[in-house]
Design a protein around this motif. Sequence first.
Motif, PDB file in Angstrom:
ATOM      1  N   PHE B 130       0.810  -1.221   0.000  1.00  0.00           N
ATOM      2  CA  PHE B 130       0.000   0.000   0.000  1.00  0.00           C
ATOM      3  C   PHE B 130       0.844   1.271   0.000  1.00  0.00           C
ATOM      4  CE2 PHE B 130      -2.289  -3.341   2.262  1.00  0.00           C
ATOM      5  CZ  PHE B 130      -3.456  -3.417   1.530  1.00  0.00           C
ATOM      6  N   VAL B 131       2.005   1.203   0.622  1.00  0.00           N
ATOM      7  CA  VAL B 131       2.803   2.414   0.852  1.00  0.00           C
ATOM      8  C   VAL B 131       4.279   2.149   0.546  1.00  0.00           C
ATOM      9  CG1 VAL B 131       3.348   4.217   2.555  1.00  0.00           C
ATOM     10  CG2 VAL B 131       1.263   2.880   2.824  1.00  0.00           C
ATOM     11  N   ASP B 132       4.960   3.168   0.014  1.00  0.00           N
ATOM     12  CA  ASP B 132       6.415   3.078  -0.164  1.00  0.00           C
ATOM     13  C   ASP B 132       7.096   3.509   1.126  1.00  0.00           C
ATOM     14  OD1 ASP B 132       6.729   2.088  -2.652  1.00  0.00           O
ATOM     15  OD2 ASP B 132       6.688   4.051  -3.650  1.00  0.00           O
ATOM     16  N   TYR B 133       8.073   2.778   1.543  1.00  0.00           N
ATOM     17  CA  TYR B 133       8.825   3.190   2.736  1.00  0.00           C
ATOM     18  C   TYR B 133      10.226   2.591   2.691  1.00  0.00           C
ATOM     19  CZ  TYR B 133       7.884  -1.498   4.531  1.00  0.00           C
ATOM     20  OH  TYR B 133       7.821  -2.856   4.668  1.00  0.00           O
ATOM     21  N   GLU B 134      11.098   3.140   3.508  1.00  0.00           N
ATOM     22  CA  GLU B 134      12.443   2.584   3.664  1.00  0.00           C
ATOM     23  C   GLU B 134      12.721   2.438   5.151  1.00  0.00           C
ATOM     24  OE1 GLU B 134      15.598   4.714   1.793  1.00  0.00           O
ATOM     25  OE2 GLU B 134      14.540   4.781  -0.132  1.00  0.00           O
ATOM     26  N   VAL B 135      13.532   1.483   5.477  1.00  0.00           N
ATOM     27  CA  VAL B 135      13.946   1.330   6.876  1.00  0.00           C
ATOM     28  C   VAL B 135      15.407   1.760   6.969  1.00  0.00           C
ATOM     29  CG1 VAL B 135      14.211  -0.264   8.816  1.00  0.00           C
ATOM     30  CG2 VAL B 135      12.355  -0.609   7.168  1.00  0.00           C
ATOM     31  N   GLN B 136      15.650   2.888   7.618  1.00  0.00           N
ATOM     32  CA  GLN B 136      17.015   3.428   7.657  1.00  0.00           C
ATOM     33  C   GLN B 136      17.926   2.631   8.581  1.00  0.00           C
ATOM     34  OE1 GLN B 136      17.474   7.602   8.287  1.00  0.00           O
ATOM     35  NE2 GLN B 136      16.040   8.170   6.684  1.00  0.00           N
ATOM     36  N   HIS B 137      17.370   2.108   9.658  1.00  0.00           N
ATOM     37  CA  HIS B 137      18.202   1.347  10.620  1.00  0.00           C
ATOM     38  C   HIS B 137      17.562  -0.021  10.852  1.00  0.00           C
ATOM     39  CE1 HIS B 137      20.166   5.179  11.475  1.00  0.00           C
ATOM     40  NE2 HIS B 137      18.964   5.713  11.686  1.00  0.00           N
ATOM     41  N   PRO B 138      17.760  -0.954   9.903  1.00  0.00           N
ATOM     42  CA  PRO B 138      17.068  -2.248  10.014  1.00  0.00           C
ATOM     43  C   PRO B 138      17.401  -3.021  11.290  1.00  0.00           C
ATOM     44  CG  PRO B 138      18.488  -2.171   8.058  1.00  0.00           C
ATOM     45  CD  PRO B 138      18.566  -0.836   8.691  1.00  0.00           C
ATOM     46  N   LEU B 139      18.661  -2.980  11.710  1.00  0.00           N
ATOM     47  CA  LEU B 139      19.023  -3.732  12.924  1.00  0.00           C
ATOM     48  C   LEU B 139      18.310  -3.183  14.149  1.00  0.00           C
ATOM     49  CD1 LEU B 139      22.826  -4.607  12.814  1.00  0.00           C
ATOM     50  CD2 LEU B 139      20.877  -6.153  13.084  1.00  0.00           C
ATOM     51  N   MET B 140      18.273  -1.834  14.186  1.00  0.00           N
ATOM     52  CA  MET B 140      17.583  -1.200  15.304  1.00  0.00           C
ATOM     53  C   MET B 140      16.088  -1.536  15.244  1.00  0.00           C
ATOM     54  SD  MET B 140      17.326   2.786  16.339  1.00  0.00           S
ATOM     55  CE  MET B 140      19.037   3.027  16.726  1.00  0.00           C
ATOM     56  N   MET B 141      15.554  -1.551  14.025  1.00  0.00           N
ATOM     57  CA  MET B 141      14.126  -1.857  13.854  1.00  0.00           C
ATOM     58  C   MET B 141      13.808  -3.270  14.381  1.00  0.00           C
ATOM     59  SD  MET B 141      11.711  -3.499  11.820  1.00  0.00           S
ATOM     60  CE  MET B 141      12.417  -3.867  10.225  1.00  0.00           C
ATOM     61  N   ILE B 142      14.648  -4.232  13.991  1.00  0.00           N
ATOM     62  CA  ILE B 142      14.447  -5.616  14.448  1.00  0.00           C
ATOM     63  C   ILE B 142      14.597  -5.694  15.968  1.00  0.00           C
ATOM     64  CG2 ILE B 142      15.461  -7.954  14.392  1.00  0.00           C
ATOM     65  CD1 ILE B 142      13.845  -7.413  11.931  1.00  0.00           C
ATOM     66  N   SER B 143      15.610  -4.956  16.489  1.00  0.00           N
ATOM     67  CA  SER B 143      15.836  -4.980  17.943  1.00  0.00           C
ATOM     68  C   SER B 143      14.620  -4.439  18.689  1.00  0.00           C
ATOM     69  CB  SER B 143      17.063  -4.157  18.328  1.00  0.00           C
ATOM     70  OG  SER B 143      18.175  -4.624  17.620  1.00  0.00           O
ATOM     71  N   PHE B 144      14.077  -3.328  18.188  1.00  0.00           N
ATOM     72  CA  PHE B 144      12.892  -2.735  18.824  1.00  0.00           C
ATOM     73  C   PHE B 144      11.701  -3.683  18.750  1.00  0.00           C
ATOM     74  CE2 PHE B 144      14.246   1.604  19.712  1.00  0.00           C
ATOM     75  CZ  PHE B 144      13.377   1.933  20.731  1.00  0.00           C
ATOM     76  N   LEU B 145      11.600  -4.302  17.576  1.00  0.00           N
ATOM     77  CA  LEU B 145      10.495  -5.243  17.365  1.00  0.00           C
ATOM     78  C   LEU B 145      10.568  -6.377  18.405  1.00  0.00           C
ATOM     79  CD1 LEU B 145       8.349  -5.292  15.018  1.00  0.00           C
ATOM     80  CD2 LEU B 145       9.724  -7.086  13.990  1.00  0.00           C
ATOM     81  N   LEU B 146      11.769  -6.944  18.538  1.00  0.00           N
ATOM     82  CA  LEU B 146      11.951  -8.066  19.467  1.00  0.00           C
ATOM     83  C   LEU B 146      11.774  -7.626  20.916  1.00  0.00           C
ATOM     84  CD1 LEU B 146      15.006  -9.938  17.886  1.00  0.00           C
ATOM     85  CD2 LEU B 146      12.669 -10.786  18.095  1.00  0.00           C
ATOM     86  N   LEU B 147      12.384  -6.479  21.224  1.00  0.00           N
ATOM     87  CA  LEU B 147      12.326  -5.977  22.603  1.00  0.00           C
ATOM     88  C   LEU B 147      10.876  -5.715  23.031  1.00  0.00           C
ATOM     89  CD1 LEU B 147      14.540  -5.365  24.671  1.00  0.00           C
ATOM     90  CD2 LEU B 147      14.461  -2.975  23.971  1.00  0.00           C
ATOM     91  N   THR B 148      10.131  -5.085  22.126  1.00  0.00           N
ATOM     92  CA  THR B 148       8.727  -4.784  22.440  1.00  0.00           C
ATOM     93  C   THR B 148       7.916  -6.075  22.550  1.00  0.00           C
ATOM     94  OG1 THR B 148       8.986  -2.769  21.169  1.00  0.00           O
ATOM     95  CG2 THR B 148       6.742  -3.394  21.731  1.00  0.00           C
ATOM     96  N   ALA B 149       8.179  -7.002  21.628  1.00  0.00           N
ATOM     97  CA  ALA B 149       7.447  -8.279  21.654  1.00  0.00           C
ATOM     98  C   ALA B 149       7.713  -9.008  22.970  1.00  0.00           C
ATOM     99  CB  ALA B 149       7.855  -9.147  20.474  1.00  0.00           C
ATOM    100  N   ILE B 150       8.957  -9.037  23.395  1.00  0.00           N
ATOM    101  CA  ILE B 150       9.305  -9.754  24.636  1.00  0.00           C
ATOM    102  C   ILE B 150       8.695  -9.027  25.848  1.00  0.00           C
ATOM    103  CG2 ILE B 150      11.220 -10.370  26.179  1.00  0.00           C
ATOM    104  CD1 ILE B 150      12.895 -10.796  23.565  1.00  0.00           C
ATOM    105  N   THR B 151       8.850  -7.699  25.849  1.00  0.00           N
ATOM    106  CA  THR B 151       8.349  -6.927  26.994  1.00  0.00           C
ATOM    107  C   THR B 151       6.837  -7.096  27.156  1.00  0.00           C
ATOM    108  OG1 THR B 151      10.083  -5.314  26.645  1.00  0.00           O
ATOM    109  CG2 THR B 151       8.251  -4.614  28.009  1.00  0.00           C
ATOM    110  N   PHE B 152       6.117  -6.958  26.050  1.00  0.00           N
ATOM    111  CA  PHE B 152       4.655  -7.029  26.152  1.00  0.00           C
ATOM    112  C   PHE B 152       4.155  -8.476  26.298  1.00  0.00           C
ATOM    113  CE2 PHE B 152       5.047  -2.658  25.372  1.00  0.00           C
ATOM    114  CZ  PHE B 152       3.897  -2.081  25.880  1.00  0.00           C
ATOM    115  N   SER B 153       4.956  -9.421  25.856  1.00  0.00           N
ATOM    116  CA  SER B 153       4.596 -10.815  26.125  1.00  0.00           C
ATOM    117  C   SER B 153       4.747 -11.106  27.615  1.00  0.00           C
ATOM    118  CB  SER B 153       5.471 -11.777  25.310  1.00  0.00           C
ATOM    119  OG  SER B 153       5.206 -11.618  23.944  1.00  0.00           O
ATOM    120  N   LEU B 154       5.798 -10.545  28.210  1.00  0.00           N
ATOM    121  CA  LEU B 154       5.952 -10.681  29.667  1.00  0.00           C
ATOM    122  C   LEU B 154       4.772 -10.036  30.395  1.00  0.00           C
ATOM    123  CD1 LEU B 154       9.747  -9.941  30.299  1.00  0.00           C
ATOM    124  CD2 LEU B 154       8.507 -11.948  31.105  1.00  0.00           C
TER     125      LEU B 154
END
Lengths: 320, 255
Positions: B130-154
């Motif tokens: 639907f939308v064009d986008y770029e991820v400037q900091h992919p590693l940071m993006m994945i880290s945030f994704l994982l960190l949030t997933a773990i935190t909210f799963s806890l």
Amino acid sequence: MSAVISVKDLNKIYQGGFQALKNINLDIHAGEIFALLGPNGAGKTTLISIICGIVNPSSGTVLADGYDIVRDYREARTAIGLVPQELSTDAFETVWDTVSFSRGLFGKPRNDAHIEKVLKVLSLWDKRDNKIMMLSGGMKRRVMIAKALSHEPKILFLDEPTAGVDVELRREMWEMVRQLREQGVTIILTTHYIEEAEEMADRVGIIREGKIILVDDKARLMQKLGRKQLTVHLAEPLQSLPATLDDDALALSEDGYGLVYTYDANQETTGIAELLRALNAAGIEFKDLHSRQSSLEDIFVDLVHNGQPAPANASSAGEV
Amino acid sequence: MKLNMYSIRAIYKFEMARTWRTLMQSVASPVISTSLYFVVFGSAIGSRMVEIDGVSYGAFIIPGLIMLSLMTQSISNASFGIYMPTFSGTIYEVLSAPVSYVEIVIGYVGAAATKSTILGILILITARLFVDYEVQHPLMMISFLLLTAITFSLFGFIIGIWADTFEKLQIIPLMIITPLTFLGGSFYSIDMLPPFWQTVTLFNPVVYLISGFRYSFFGSADVNIGISIGMTLFFLAICIALVWWIFRTGYRLKS
């Protein structure tokens, strides 16, 4: 005989102050079938739950397979399998998956051959791909036993294993329990069915109001506490006992056709010969004799409801 | 301490199997509903919106929408995962097994976090339709994704143990997390708010998560990235402390 479970000075006080267990001391021998009997609320399930790690003890120690259940809980729990009273199973899992899950949960590597063996022994092999929700109550009970056996425990707790199970399945389960004992598994079962304990147990423990009031070898217990009754079936009914036969150990049945004589089989003189001579002297004819050993149920009722075991001589015959 | 990997794997596999059994509810449904957000807010309304910090509105809302799904699904997966055994009584097996509390948490929370991370990645991929986008900091993006997933799963795990009814299971995600996410800058930059509401918004912890995640996409955010990471780790620490307390006291698990 070595103790595979050793309970020392165990107490449990629940929040709110209810004391479910009071200074329990109990040794379960390796390889035996031990039946824990007691009325509802006596503390049977609390005791089992503490040993299995589901309920925290308030004080005291428990060793399972030589390991402290709190300090060395991994080793202790690895040795134990539990079949709880409630039919608590997953609904959407298949039989195979849920039993395999239990094995993994107890830290054992995958072993399809063992799971297959357990399912076959419990007549669940044909149902292995069925979802548990599709099974009958009896089948679910078998699944719970299969789950408890999946990690090859040395000690198996069966909390009311045959509650709500039909007679045929109950007999099958008893047979399975005996087979497990032959394989060296120690079985501890709680039951309301005294018949079950009488049928299977090597030793019996009776718990009442959180206290173990008796632990003994079943056969010895029945011999020690068991009364025998002789019923003399009379040819003609009696209105009342003749004065020559007046004895506390002797009672006349309601229809007047039966004389019930209670005696202690362990006494040197049972009084039976004297009774029969007295009947003869009184001119009372009889046509049949029937004797009956008191069951474990009688003993249990005596202990639980009368507070004390019936003394061996309480029911013994006086000389007649 | 040596971890009992067989036990962890058993719990993890069991929980993941539940996901595959309920694929439509667990994965397809959140992906479809998030896609609808992209259609409505990204393509239809977004085309009439001005860019925010040089980013098209359609792209701007991607991190917020992923976070919305990630947080609600992490909580939902983890809370349901531990609530069901306590509800059905099968928790006896976990409590009587030779597993440590750490292993139980790794199994349940690990599975819930895996599910929501997969979901987050699926939404990210879907957004591209639907939308064009770029991820400037992919590693940071994945880290945030994982960190949030773990935190909210806890957090979900905590809710699952706390809840003694299905209603309670739903109440925190519906009544607290969803409003906080909507008001946490999912659809707007907090710079667009009046000064008073900007200050109020900073008390919303979700702002820091969305802002940090958005930074990994576009290199700019409402809140300093260091503060975002710090707040996320702080929330993680609170959840770990609560879980530790639950197991230490046996709260609602052991009497």
